[in-house]
Scaffold this active site. Structure first.
Site, PDB file in Angstrom:
ATOM      1  N   GLY A   1      -6.655   1.493   2.358  1.00 28.87           N
ATOM      2  CA  GLY A   1      -7.757   0.380   2.185  1.00 28.87           C
ATOM      3  C   GLY A   1      -8.300   0.256   3.537  1.00 28.87           C
ATOM      4  O   GLY A   1      -8.095   0.748   4.623  1.00 28.87           O
TER       5      GLY A   1
ATOM      6  N   ASP B   1     -19.273  -5.457  -6.793  1.00 31.07           N
ATOM      7  CA  ASP B   1     -18.824  -4.126  -6.723  1.00 31.07           C
ATOM      8  C   ASP B   1     -17.932  -3.522  -7.784  1.00 31.07           C
ATOM      9  O   ASP B   1     -17.093  -2.734  -7.497  1.00 31.07           O
ATOM     10  CB  ASP B   1     -18.207  -3.880  -5.470  1.00 31.07           C
ATOM     11  CG  ASP B   1     -18.123  -2.555  -5.032  1.00 31.07           C
ATOM     12  OD1 ASP B   1     -18.727  -1.684  -5.451  1.00 31.07           O
ATOM     13  OD2 ASP B   1     -17.514  -2.165  -3.894  1.00 31.07           O
TER      14      ASP B   1
ATOM     15  N   ASN C   1     -13.292   1.138  -8.262  1.00 32.55           N
ATOM     16  CA  ASN C   1     -12.517  -0.250  -8.211  1.00 32.55           C
ATOM     17  C   ASN C   1     -11.651  -1.009  -9.667  1.00 32.55           C
ATOM     18  O   ASN C   1     -11.385  -1.959  -9.767  1.00 32.55           O
ATOM     19  CB  ASN C   1     -13.584  -1.463  -7.752  1.00 32.55           C
ATOM     20  CG  ASN C   1     -13.924  -1.027  -6.372  1.00 32.55           C
ATOM     21  OD1 ASN C   1     -13.272  -0.475  -5.537  1.00 32.55           O
ATOM     22  ND2 ASN C   1     -15.193  -1.172  -5.984  1.00 32.55           N
TER      23      ASN C   1
ATOM     24  N   GLY D   1      -5.781  -1.200   6.304  1.00 28.82           N
ATOM     25  CA  GLY D   1      -4.465  -0.459   6.485  1.00 28.82           C
ATOM     26  C   GLY D   1      -4.184   0.429   5.259  1.00 28.82           C
ATOM     27  O   GLY D   1      -4.755   0.410   4.275  1.00 28.82           O
TER      28      GLY D   1
ATOM     29  N   GLU E   1       0.014   2.684 -12.371  1.00 22.80           N
ATOM     30  CA  GLU E   1       0.698   3.913 -12.036  1.00 22.80           C
ATOM     31  C   GLU E   1      -0.277   5.147 -12.136  1.00 22.80           C
ATOM     32  O   GLU E   1      -0.205   6.053 -11.393  1.00 22.80           O
ATOM     33  CB  GLU E   1       1.438   4.359 -13.475  1.00 22.80           C
ATOM     34  CG  GLU E   1       2.870   3.636 -13.153  1.00 22.80           C
ATOM     35  CD  GLU E   1       2.836   2.270 -14.143  1.00 22.80           C
ATOM     36  OE1 GLU E   1       1.536   1.883 -14.170  1.00 22.80           O
ATOM     37  OE2 GLU E   1       3.605   1.647 -14.157  1.00 22.80           O
TER      38      GLU E   1
HETATM   39  P1  AMP Z   1      -7.927  -0.772  -2.052  1.00 24.52           P
HETATM   40  O1  AMP Z   1      -8.111  -0.953  -0.682  1.00 24.52           O
HETATM   41  O2  AMP Z   1      -7.646  -1.705  -3.095  1.00 24.52           O
HETATM   42  O3  AMP Z   1      -9.441  -0.014  -2.454  1.00 24.52           O
HETATM   43  O4  AMP Z   1      -7.033   0.240  -2.563  1.00 24.52           O
HETATM   44  C1  AMP Z   1      -7.204   1.793  -2.092  1.00 24.52           C
HETATM   45  C2  AMP Z   1      -6.468   2.680  -2.696  1.00 24.52           C
HETATM   46  O5  AMP Z   1      -5.027   2.437  -3.212  1.00 24.52           O
HETATM   47  C3  AMP Z   1      -7.182   2.902  -4.272  1.00 24.52           C
HETATM   48  O6  AMP Z   1      -8.252   3.458  -4.292  1.00 24.52           O
HETATM   49  C4  AMP Z   1      -5.967   3.076  -5.231  1.00 24.52           C
HETATM   50  O7  AMP Z   1      -5.696   4.500  -5.089  1.00 24.52           O
HETATM   51  C5  AMP Z   1      -4.584   2.699  -4.326  1.00 24.52           C
HETATM   52  N1  AMP Z   1      -4.300   1.249  -5.077  1.00 24.52           N
HETATM   53  C6  AMP Z   1      -4.723   0.197  -4.670  1.00 24.52           C
HETATM   54  N2  AMP Z   1      -3.961  -0.728  -5.344  1.00 24.52           N
HETATM   55  C7  AMP Z   1      -3.240  -0.279  -6.294  1.00 24.52           C
HETATM   56  C8  AMP Z   1      -2.371  -0.717  -7.219  1.00 24.52           C
HETATM   57  N3  AMP Z   1      -2.078  -2.161  -7.325  1.00 24.52           N
HETATM   58  N4  AMP Z   1      -1.607   0.182  -7.843  1.00 24.52           N
HETATM   59  C9  AMP Z   1      -1.769   1.506  -7.629  1.00 24.52           C
HETATM   60  N5  AMP Z   1      -2.505   2.188  -6.692  1.00 24.52           N
HETATM   61  C10 AMP Z   1      -3.344   1.122  -6.072  1.00 24.52           C
END
Ligand code: AMP
Length: 963
Positions: free
Chosen positions: A618, A734, A739, A621, A691
Site C-alpha cells: 500500500g 477513484d 480498487n 506500507g 480472498e
Molecule cells: P491498497 O493499499 O488498499 O490499494 O492495497 C494494496 C493491495 O493489497 C491491493 O491491491 C490488494 O491486492 C491487497 N489488499 C488490500 N486490502 C485487502 C483485503 N482486505 N483483502 C485482500 N487483499 C487486500
C-alpha cells in the site's frame, strides 16, 4: 482396393504349363506301338549337344498304299479338360526325292482316343478321333541327319472337353517321309496368385472356351469384406477380379500380407486402411492392438470412438454463489477448471435440509423444485423453488462428464449452504398516534449471513396498487410518521442479508392511526401480533417495555421520529419519491482527526492479531493477511495494513483517515473495517479479508471463465456499494477495478478510501494541467477539466469499471496516451463494447459516459437495471455488434501467421495446441469448429467463443484482426 471395382480388367501373369508327356525327356524306350512293322520305327540320334534323342521315322515313299500307325502310350490327363500337343518334326519334300511315284505324301494325320484304360493293346482305326492333318511349314530337300542340319517344323494342336482318365495319341502316315523329333503333351494352369489380400490357387484351365470361376481365400489375419472371386481363362490367365479381403483389426496391409500393428499404434476396424498412432492419454505396449489402453486415471466412454483421446472426470465446479429470494434460491457456479478433456459436462444437484447446528441433514424430498432440472444440467445455474422458510439447506453441486461413471474417484463437488431463515418471525405493532405508528420485530433466528437491513412496506388498506411506501432500517424497530389520522394501514416486514431478501413475516399487520393525538401502547384490541409464539411474545413485550423505559436514547422514536439508520423511499407506481439517508462525515471536519478515528473505528488489541503473510503493497506500507481473534467469536481472516516506520504526523493522519472513513460504512459491498491498532506500533488498519484480491488482477487471471450472469452479479454488487456511498453523499473519486476487492464468494466490495489516495496512491493518477493528479481513463471529463467530482462522476468511473469487468481486466483505451484519451472523449468517442458484451450492458456503459452529468443514471437506477437483467437473463443474449469495433481508437492488427493471430487476440497460450494439431496457416483455421477446438485442448467456453468470433471476422475481413 482399386482393382476389384474394375471388374473388366484382364490380368496377365506368366503362363503356367504342366507337361503330361515329353518324348525328348524319355530316358528309355518310349514304348509306342507302331504297325505294320515296316512302318514307323524308333531311331535314336544325337542332337547338337550330343544327347540322344528318340525319334520315330517313316519314309516308305516308293511304295503305294501306305497306312502306317504310331500310337503313344496312355497319357493321363490329370484333370485337365483341354490339352495341347506340340510336335516337332521334319518332312521331306516329294519333289526332292528322285523317282518317287505320285503317291508320295507331304502330310500326316494326328488322332486321339479317350479311354479310362491305360493298358489297351489295340484300338480300331475307326475308333480314333482325328485332331488334324499336319503339313510342314518347312520342308527340306535332303535328309541329312549326318550333317545335323535339321529343319524342324513345330505345330501345336489342342484337344478339349476331355473327360476320361486319359487318352492315346496316334500318328497316321499315308506315304510321306517324316521324322517325328519330339512330341510334348501339356495343359495350362492359371498360376497361384494373391490379389486384394485374397489368394487364388493355381487352377487348371477349363475345356474349350469356358472360364473357370475361382473363389479366393483371405490371406492370414485378413477377413472377407466382399467374397473375392476371379476367373481362370482357357489360356491360363486370370480375369475379372471381384471382391476383396481386408486386414483384421490389429493388422495392416503391406503388399500382399497383413502385418500386426506396431506397439504404440492400433487399428480398431478391419475396414481402416492402416494402423494409427494411439490417441492422447493412451498407449498400446503390445503388437497387434485393436485399441489403445487408457493411461491410469483416464477413461473411454462406451460411445467414444477409439480414435478419441482418453479423458477423465472433471474437477469440481468452482466459485459457487447463491442468491436467496424468499423461499427461492438461485445457485450459480463456474465450470470446473479441468474439464477432463471432454465437452459433455453436466451438473447434478443434491439437496439436503439441515437441522440444529447443521450437522444433521436429511434429503429434501420431492417438494423442492429445480428449474430447469435437478440432474443433468447443462448450464452452471439453477433456480431452486419451494424451499421452506426459516430453514437451512445444503446443496451439493456435482460435476460429471461421459467418463465419470467409469472412474472410482468420487465426483467433484462443491457445497453451497443456504439459509432461508429470514422470516421476521414476530412483529409487534406498538405505538400509535394520529399520524404515526411504531413497529418492532424480532429478527430471523438464523439469518443467512449478517442482516444488512429490514424492509418495511406499508400502504393504506385496499390501496396497495396505487401507492405504497418502502422503508428501510437497520434497527429492529421503526416509527412510521406522516400517516393520515383514523386510517387503516397494512404493514409488512422482511429482512435482507448478504444472501438476499427473506420472506415477509407471515400475515399482514393492519393498524389504524388514532383520531386523537394519544399514545396507545400494546392495545390488546388494536395491536396485531402475528405469528407470535406466546412465550416469544411475552419476552419481546418485556424487551420493548424495557426499551421504552430504560433506554430513551436508542428507542427515541417516542417522538415519532425516523431512526437515523433508516432510509425512506416512497414508491408511487413503483417510482422513488423521497430519498433520505445518513450522511458521511469528512474526517477533516474534526478538529482532532484522532477523535474521528476513535468515533468510527474500534481499537483492537494487537495481541489478538496474528500476521501471516504479505499480500500487497500500500501507499503507507505493506498489506498482510492474517487472523483476528474477536472476543467470544471464532478467529476471522483479516487484511492488515500497517504504517511503515518513520512516518510524519501528517502521514499518520492520512493513513488513519481511511479507517475513519471506512468505519462509517456498513454495507455488504463496501470493505468492512474490523478496527485499528493505534495504541502501539506499528499503527494498523484491520479490514475483512478478501480472498481473491483486487478485481482487475482477478479478472485477468480468470479470463473468459465466468458466465455473463456472474459478471453482471459482480457489477450489481459494485453498483449497490456505490449507491450506498452516494446515498451517504460520499464521492469516491477513484472507482476502478483495481480498487474493488473480491472475496471467495465472488462478492465485490468497494475499497480504497484514503484521503490522499487519489493524489498519491494510485499509479494510474496523472497530473492534469490544473495541477491535480487524476486517473484520467476512469475520470469524467468535468472532473478532469475543473475538478467537479460528484456521484455523477463516480457513475462515469463505474461505466469504465463495467467495461473492465466485461473485458476481463483489459486496460481502458488500451495503450492510447492520456492526452489522446482526453481528446477522443471530448470529440465524442466512447469505448466500444468488449468482446461478447450484451447490448444492454454496453448501452448502460454509454449512459454512464453521457457528457452531461445529469444525463447519467444514478447508482440506484443502475442497481435496478442490473437486478432486472439478472432476473431475466434472456435480455443479455443479444450481443453488441462487433462493428462497434470500428471506433478509430480500436487498434487493428494485420496478421499473417496463426501465431501472430493468436497473439493479437490474446490467446497466445494456445500457439502450441494449434501448431501440433496441424493448424499452421491462416487459411487452415477459417473453418475450425468448437469440437475441433475442444479436441486440441481449448476447452474454456470463453476462450472458444473468443477464438471463433475472431475466426468469423477473419472470414469476412481478411487478415485484419480487431483486438
Ligand atoms: P491498497 O493499499 O488498499 O490499494 O492495497 C494494496 C493491495 O493489497 C491491493 O491491491 C490488494 O491486492 C491487497 N489488499 C488490500 N486490502 C485487502 C483485503 N482486505 N483483502 C485482500 N487483499 C487486500
Amino acid at each position: 482396393f482399386t482393382s476389384y471395382v474394375n471388374a473388366h480388367v484382364f490380368l496377365f501373369y506368366p503362363l503356367l504349363t504342366v507337361t503330361l508327356l515329353d518324348s525328348m525327356s524319355a530316358l528309355a524306350d518310349l514304348g509306342w506301338e507302331a504297325y505294320p512293322n515296316e512302318g514307323w520305327e524308333e531311331i535314336s540320334v544325337m542332337d547338337e549337344r550330343n544327347t540322344p534323342m528318340r525319334t520315330y521315322q517313316v519314309c516308305n515313299v516308293m511304295e503305294a498304299n501306305q497306312n502306317n500307325w504310331l500310337r503313344t502310350r496312355h497319357i493321363s490327363r490329370e484333370g485337365a479338360q483341354r490339352v495341347y500337343i506340340e510336335i516337332k518334326f521334319t518332312l521331306r519334300d516329294c519333289n526332292s526325292l528322285p523317282g518317287v511315284p505320285g503317291t508320295c505324301k507331304e502330310t500326316f494325320n494326328m488322332y486321339y482316343y479317350e479311354s479310362n484304360n491305360a493298358n489297351l493293346w489295340f484300338i480300331k482305326e475307326s475308333q480314333y478321333m482325328k485332331i488334324d492333318t499336319i503339313a510342314a511349314d518347312e520342308s527340306f530337300t535332303q535328309v541329312d541327319v549326318g550333317d545335323r542340319v535339321l529343319k524342324l517344323n513345330t505345330e501345336v494342336r489342342d484337344i478339349s472337353n476331355l473327360s476320361k482318365k486319359g487318352f492315346y495319341l496316334a500318328f497316321q502316315d499315308l506315304g510321306a517321309c517324316i521324322a517325328l523329333v519330339s512330341v510334348r503333351v501339356f495343359y495350362k494352369k492359371c498360376p497361384l496368385t494373391v490379389l486384394n489380400l485374397a489368394q487364388f490357387p493355381d487352377t487348371i484351365t477349363g475345356g474349350d472356351t469356358a472360364l473357370v470361376e475361382v473363389h479366393g481365400v483371405c490371406v492370414n489375419a485378413s477377413e472377407e469384406f466382399e467374397a473375392p472371386k476371379m476367373y481362370c481363362s482357357a489360356d491360363g490367365g486370370w480375369l475379372v477380379p471381384i471382391g476383396r479381403c481386408v486386414c483384421k483389426p490389429g493388422f495392416e496391409e503391406n503388399k500382399d500380407v497383413c502385418q500386426p500393428c506396431r506397439p504404440g499404434t492400433y487399428k480398431a476396424s478391419a475396414t481402416d486402411a492402416y494402423c494409427t498412432k494411439c490417441p492422447l492419454h493412451s498407449s498400446s505396449p503390445q503388437e497387434q492392438a485393436v485399441e489403445c489402453l487408457c493411461e491410469k486415471g483416464f477413461y473411454r466412454a462406451e460411445t467414444d470412438p477409439r480414435s478419441m483421446a482418453c479423458t477423465r472426470p472433471p474437477s469440481a465446479p468452482e466459485n459457487p454463489i447463491s442468491t436467496v429470494n424468499e423461499t427461492c434460491v438461485t445457485l450459480e457456479w463456474s465450470p470446473p477448471r479441468d474439464t477432463g478433456g471432454r465437452g459433455d459436462i453436466t451438473y447434478s444437484l443434491h439437496c439436503r435440509k439441515c437441522f440444529g447446528d447443521g450437522k444433521k441433514c436429511t434429503p429434501c424430498g420431492s417438494s423442492v423444485h429445480f428449474i430447469p432440472r435437478q440432474f443433468g444440467l447443462m448450464s452452471a445455474t439453477v433456480l431452486v423453488t419451494d424451499l421452506q422458510p426459516d430453514s437451512n439447506y445444503s446443496f451439493t453441486v456435482e460435476s460429471q462428464n461421459g467418463v465419470s461413471d467409469l472412474s472410482p474417484i468420487p465426483r467433484g463437488t462443491v457445497v453451497i449452504n443456504v439459509t432461508t431463515s429470514q422470516t421476521v418471525s414476530v412483529v409487534l405493532k406498538e405505538r400509535r398516534s394520529k399520524d404515526s405508528v411504531t413497529l418492532a420485530w424480532q429478527g430471523p433466528e438464523r439469518p443467512n449471513g449478517a442482516i444488512v437491513e429490514y424492509e418495511v412496506i406499508y400502504y393504506e388498506k385496499n390501496q396497495r396498487e396505487q401507492n405504497y411506501t418502502v422503508l428501510k432500517t437497520r434497527s429492529n424497530m421503526m416509527t412510521v410518521d406522516g400517516l393520515k389520522p383514523g386510517t387503516t394501514y397494512v404493514f409488512r416486514v422482511r429482512a435482507r442479508t448478504d444472501g438476499g431478501y427473506g420472506s415477509y413475516a407471515p400475515g399482514e399487520i393492519e393498524l389504524e392511526t388514532s383520531h386523537e393525538d394519544v399514545l396507545a401502547i400494546g392495545d390488546p384490541n388494536q395491536s396485531t401480533i402475528l405469528a407470535v409464539s406466546i412465550a416469544g411474545g411475552i419476552v419481546l413485550l418485556i424487551f420493548l417495555v424495557t426499551c421504552f423505559v430504560v433506554s430513551g436514547r436508542h428507542c427515541g422514536y417516542i417522538k415519532a421520529k425516523q431512526d437515523p439508520d433508516e432510509e425512506k423511499m416512497q414508491f408511487q407506481h413503483g417510482r422513488v419519491k423521497l430519498p433520505g439517508s445518513r450522511t458521511y462525515i469528512h474526517p477533516h471536519t474534526y478538529e482532532d482527526p484522532n477523535q474521528a478515528v476513535r468515533d468510527f473505528a474500534k481499537e483492537i488489541d494487537a495481541s489478538n492479531i496474528r500476521i501471516e503473510r504479505v499480500i500487497g503493497a500500500g501507499e503507507f506500507g505493506e498489506v498482510c493477511s492474517g487472523r483476528l481473534r474477536v472476543q467470544g467469536k471464532r478467529e476471522i481472516y483479516v487484511a492488515i495494513k500497517s504504517l511503515k516506520a518513520g512516518y510524519s504526523d501528517k502521514q499518520r493522519r492520512d493513513f488513519l483517515s481511511e479507517a475513519s472513513i471506512m468505519g462509517q460504512f456498513d454495507h455488504p459491498n463496501i470493505i468492512r473495517l474490523e478496527g485499528v491498532v493505534t495504541r502501539c506500533k506499528p499503527v494498523m488498519i484491520i479490514t475483512e479479508f478478501m480472498e481473491n484480491g483486487s478485481l482487475d488482477t482477478f479478472l485477468k487471471k480468470h479470463d473468459g471463465q465466468f458466465t455473463v450472469i456472474q459478471l453482471v452479479g459482480m457489477l450489481r454488487g459494485i453498483a449497490s456499494g456505490m449507491k450506498y456511498l452516494s446515498d451517504m453523499s460520499y464521492v469516491h473519486r477513484d472507482l476502478a477495478a483495481r480498487n474493488i476487492l473480491v472475496n471467495s464468494n465472488l462478492v465485490c466490495k468497494v475499497s480504497d478510501f484514503g484521503l490522499s489516495r487519489v493524489l498519491e496512491d494510485d499509479p494510474e493518477a496523472a497530473y492534469t494541467t490544473r495541477g491535480g493528479k487524476i486517473p484520467i481513463r476512469w475520470t469524467a471529463p468535468e472532473a478532469i477539466a475543473y475538478r467537479k467530482f460528484t456521484s455523477a462522476s463516480d457513475v462515469w468511473s463505474y461505466g469504465i469499471v463495467m467495461w473492465e469487468v466485461i473485458s476481463y481486466g483489459e486496460r481502458p483505451y488500451w495503450e492510447m496516451s492520456n492526452q489522446d484519451v482526453i481528446k477522443a472523449i471530448d470529440e465524442g468517442y466512447r469505448l466500444p463494447a468488449p468482446m461478447d458484451c450484451p447490448v444492454v450492458l454496453h448501452q448502460l456503459m454509454l449512459d454512464c459516459w453521457e457528457k452531461g452529468r445529469s444525463d447519467r443514471p444514478k447508482f440506484g437506477q443502475i442497481v435496478t437495471i442490473l437486478d432486472k437483467l439478472i432476473r431475466n437473463p434472456a435480455s443479455l443474449r443479444d450481443l453488441a455488434n462487433s462493428s462497434a469495433w470500428e471506433d478509430p481508437s480500436t487498434p487493428e492488427f494485420s496478421v499473417s501467421t496463426v501465431d501472430e493471430w493468436l497473439e493479437a487476440i490474446k490467446m497466445g497460450q494456445y500457439k502450441d495446441n494449434f501448431s501440433s494439431s496441424g493448424y499452421v496457416s491462416l487459411d487452415s483455421i477459417l473453418y475450425i469448429s468448437i469440437s475441433e477446438l475442444s479436441k486440441m485442448g481449448v476447452t474454456l467456453a470463453g476462450h472458444q467463443k473468443k477464438i471463433l468470433s475472431s475466426v468469423q471476422s477473419l472470414q469476412t475481413q481478411g487478415t485484419h484482426v480487431q483486438v
